[in-house]
Scaffold this active site. Structure first.
Site, PDB file in Angstrom:
ATOM      1  N   GLU A  74       5.959   6.307  -9.345  1.00 49.92           N
ATOM      2  CA  GLU A  74       4.524   6.017  -9.181  1.00 49.92           C
ATOM      3  C   GLU A  74       3.900   6.952  -8.149  1.00 49.92           C
ATOM      4  OE1 GLU A  74       3.341   1.888  -8.677  1.00 49.92           O
ATOM      5  OE2 GLU A  74       5.184   1.198  -9.617  1.00 49.92           O
ATOM      6  N   HIS A  85       0.151   1.061 -13.041  1.00 46.05           N
ATOM      7  CA  HIS A  85       0.826  -0.155 -13.505  1.00 46.05           C
ATOM      8  C   HIS A  85       2.310   0.158 -13.710  1.00 46.05           C
ATOM      9  CE1 HIS A  85       1.193  -4.055 -15.385  1.00 46.05           C
ATOM     10  NE2 HIS A  85       1.871  -3.476 -16.367  1.00 46.05           N
ATOM     11  N   LEU A 129     -10.802  -8.107 -12.430  1.00 48.47           N
ATOM     12  CA  LEU A 129     -12.127  -7.582 -12.114  1.00 48.47           C
ATOM     13  C   LEU A 129     -13.162  -8.104 -13.107  1.00 48.47           C
ATOM     14  CD1 LEU A 129     -11.025  -3.901 -11.449  1.00 48.47           C
ATOM     15  CD2 LEU A 129     -11.414  -5.709  -9.764  1.00 48.47           C
ATOM     16  N   ASP A 151      -4.984  -4.244 -17.574  1.00 51.01           N
ATOM     17  CA  ASP A 151      -3.941  -3.238 -17.804  1.00 51.01           C
ATOM     18  C   ASP A 151      -4.108  -2.539 -19.158  1.00 51.01           C
ATOM     19  OD1 ASP A 151      -2.815  -3.877 -15.332  1.00 51.01           O
ATOM     20  OD2 ASP A 151      -1.551  -5.433 -16.197  1.00 51.01           O
ATOM     21  N   SER A 166       2.580   3.803 -15.528  1.00 52.07           N
ATOM     22  CA  SER A 166       1.440   4.389 -16.245  1.00 52.07           C
ATOM     23  C   SER A 166       0.221   4.415 -15.333  1.00 52.07           C
ATOM     24  CB  SER A 166       1.071   3.531 -17.471  1.00 52.07           C
ATOM     25  OG  SER A 166       2.180   3.308 -18.304  1.00 52.07           O
ATOM     26  N   GLY A 199       0.779  -1.231   0.000  1.00 51.94           N
ATOM     27  CA  GLY A 199       0.000   0.000   0.000  1.00 51.94           C
ATOM     28  C   GLY A 199       0.806   1.274   0.000  1.00 51.94           C
ATOM     29  N   ASN A 240      -6.119   2.799 -12.515  1.00 52.84           N
ATOM     30  CA  ASN A 240      -5.130   1.826 -12.050  1.00 52.84           C
ATOM     31  C   ASN A 240      -3.740   2.392 -12.296  1.00 52.84           C
ATOM     32  OD1 ASN A 240      -4.084  -0.738 -11.185  1.00 52.84           O
ATOM     33  ND2 ASN A 240      -3.695  -1.248 -13.337  1.00 52.84           N
ATOM     34  N   MET A 296      -4.424  -6.793  -6.659  1.00 56.43           N
ATOM     35  CA  MET A 296      -4.027  -7.878  -7.550  1.00 56.43           C
ATOM     36  C   MET A 296      -5.198  -8.826  -7.799  1.00 56.43           C
ATOM     37  SD  MET A 296      -1.220  -6.565  -8.045  1.00 56.43           S
ATOM     38  CE  MET A 296       0.181  -7.419  -8.745  1.00 56.43           C
ATOM     39  N   ARG A 321     -15.877 -14.800  -8.076  1.00 58.13           N
ATOM     40  CA  ARG A 321     -15.368 -13.468  -8.415  1.00 58.13           C
ATOM     41  C   ARG A 321     -16.509 -12.444  -8.414  1.00 58.13           C
ATOM     42  NH1 ARG A 321     -10.403 -12.466 -10.113  1.00 58.13           N
ATOM     43  NH2 ARG A 321      -9.803 -14.591 -10.554  1.00 58.13           N
ATOM     44  N   ASN A 334       1.501   3.099  -2.655  1.00 55.14           N
ATOM     45  CA  ASN A 334       0.783   4.058  -3.502  1.00 55.14           C
ATOM     46  C   ASN A 334      -0.429   4.624  -2.763  1.00 55.14           C
ATOM     47  OD1 ASN A 334       1.783   4.503  -6.370  1.00 55.14           O
ATOM     48  ND2 ASN A 334       2.069   2.291  -6.110  1.00 55.14           N
TER      49      ASN A 334
HETATM   50  C1  GAR Z   1       2.984  -1.093  -7.567  1.00 57.96           C
HETATM   51  O1  GAR Z   1       4.253  -1.136  -8.186  1.00 57.96           O
HETATM   52  C2  GAR Z   1       1.897  -1.100  -8.625  1.00 57.96           C
HETATM   53  O2  GAR Z   1       2.234  -0.375  -9.780  1.00 57.96           O
HETATM   54  C3  GAR Z   1       1.795  -2.581  -8.914  1.00 57.96           C
HETATM   55  O3  GAR Z   1       1.878  -3.191  -7.663  1.00 57.96           O
HETATM   56  C4  GAR Z   1       2.709  -2.401  -6.808  1.00 57.96           C
HETATM   57  C5  GAR Z   1       1.961  -2.154  -5.517  1.00 57.96           C
HETATM   58  O4  GAR Z   1       2.783  -1.524  -4.585  1.00 57.96           O
HETATM   59  N1  GAR Z   1       0.560  -2.881  -9.593  1.00 57.96           N
HETATM   60  C6  GAR Z   1       0.441  -3.798 -10.547  1.00 57.96           C
HETATM   61  O5  GAR Z   1       1.346  -4.505 -10.920  1.00 57.96           O
HETATM   62  C7  GAR Z   1      -0.965  -3.906 -11.138  1.00 57.96           C
HETATM   63  N2  GAR Z   1      -0.929  -4.486 -12.437  1.00 57.96           N
HETATM   64  P1  GAR Z   1       2.149  -0.775  -3.339  1.00 57.96           P
HETATM   65  O6  GAR Z   1       1.229  -1.777  -2.653  1.00 57.96           O
HETATM   66  O7  GAR Z   1       3.335  -0.465  -2.475  1.00 57.96           O
HETATM   67  O8  GAR Z   1       1.430   0.440  -3.834  1.00 57.96           O
END
Ligand code: GAR
Length: 202
Positions: free
Chosen positions: A176, A111, A95, A147, A138, A15, A109, A92, A67, A17
């Site tokens: 990010e 990525h 959806l 994605d 992105s 978490g 999202n 992860m 799901r 981000n």
């Molecule tokens: C981040 O790097 C994000 O871009 C990636 O998971 C990580 C989560 O880190 N997301 C994906 O790969 C989705 N396709 P975080 O939990 O520290 O934010």
């Protein structure tokens, strides 16, 4: 200032981000506030941080559920929180189209690649294996395809000699954390067109 847009964040893990969005939202001129942090993983570290920072949290494991049923429970939690927008931040989960359609144009999202390159997993290793000069990240609107969806912003990150997937991932994560709140601010202000706005290098 006008009422802020209410943003819910879905996470599965660390978490960081989510934390970057939480602290960006503390700025007086930030146009969004956090309505909820929700997770499919009750042990997600990010939930503890959100709770400590006074953000409402919701956890519902996906184990043993279809799901569709899990997405429906998450959707109900989002609606209850009064969310206008949803940010996926390391969520992860694939959806269901039904869930995506309910938040179409209002769900984003982040990525860790320069889309359309390297959708899915192991993005940094794939960039290294391909001999790319840059990795990056992105932000895109979420559509039923994984994605995919219109790119709202990208940041390029140089690949250095000796980089491993881990060292590159750590630098991309810094990018990010800068990119996500900027893109969401533009989206909630209605300033975004869904065509790529590359913040570095283009
Ligand atoms: C981040 O790097 C994000 O871009 C990636 O998971 C990580 C989560 O880190 N997301 C994906 O790969 C989705 N396709 P975080 O939990 O520290 O934010």
């Amino acid at each position: 200032m006008a009422d802020k847009a209410r943003l819910a964040i879905l996470i599965s893990g660390t978490g960081t981000n989510m934390a970057a969005l939480l602290y960006a939202a503390r700025a007086a001129d930030c146009p969004f506030e956090l309505a909820l942090v929700a997770s499919n993983n009750p042990d997600a570290a990010g939930l503890k941080l959100a709770e400590a920072e006074g953000v409402p949290v919701f956890a519902q494991s996906h184990r043993g559920m279809t799901r569709e049923d899990h997405d429906q429970l998450m959707h109900e939690a989002l609606v209850l929180s009064g969310a206008h927008f949803v940010a996926l931040a390391g969520y992860m989960r694939i959806l269901t189209p039904g869930f995506v359609s309910k938040w179409q144009g209002r769900m984003v999202n982040i990525h860790p690649s320069l889309l359309p390159k390297y959708k899915g997993l192991h993005t940094h290793q794939r960039a290294l294996d391909a001999g790319d000069n840059h990795g990056g990240c992105s932000v895109h609107l979420v559509t039923p395809e994984l994605d995919d969806g219109p790119v709202l912003g990208q940041t390029q990150v140089a690949i250095l000699p000796g980089d491993t997937a881990d060292t590159l991932a750590a630098r991309v994560l810094i990018a990010e954390h800068q990119l996500y709140s900027r893109c969401i601010a533009r989206l909630v202000r209605g300033e975004t067109t869904g065509s790529a706005e590359v913040s570095i290098g283009g």
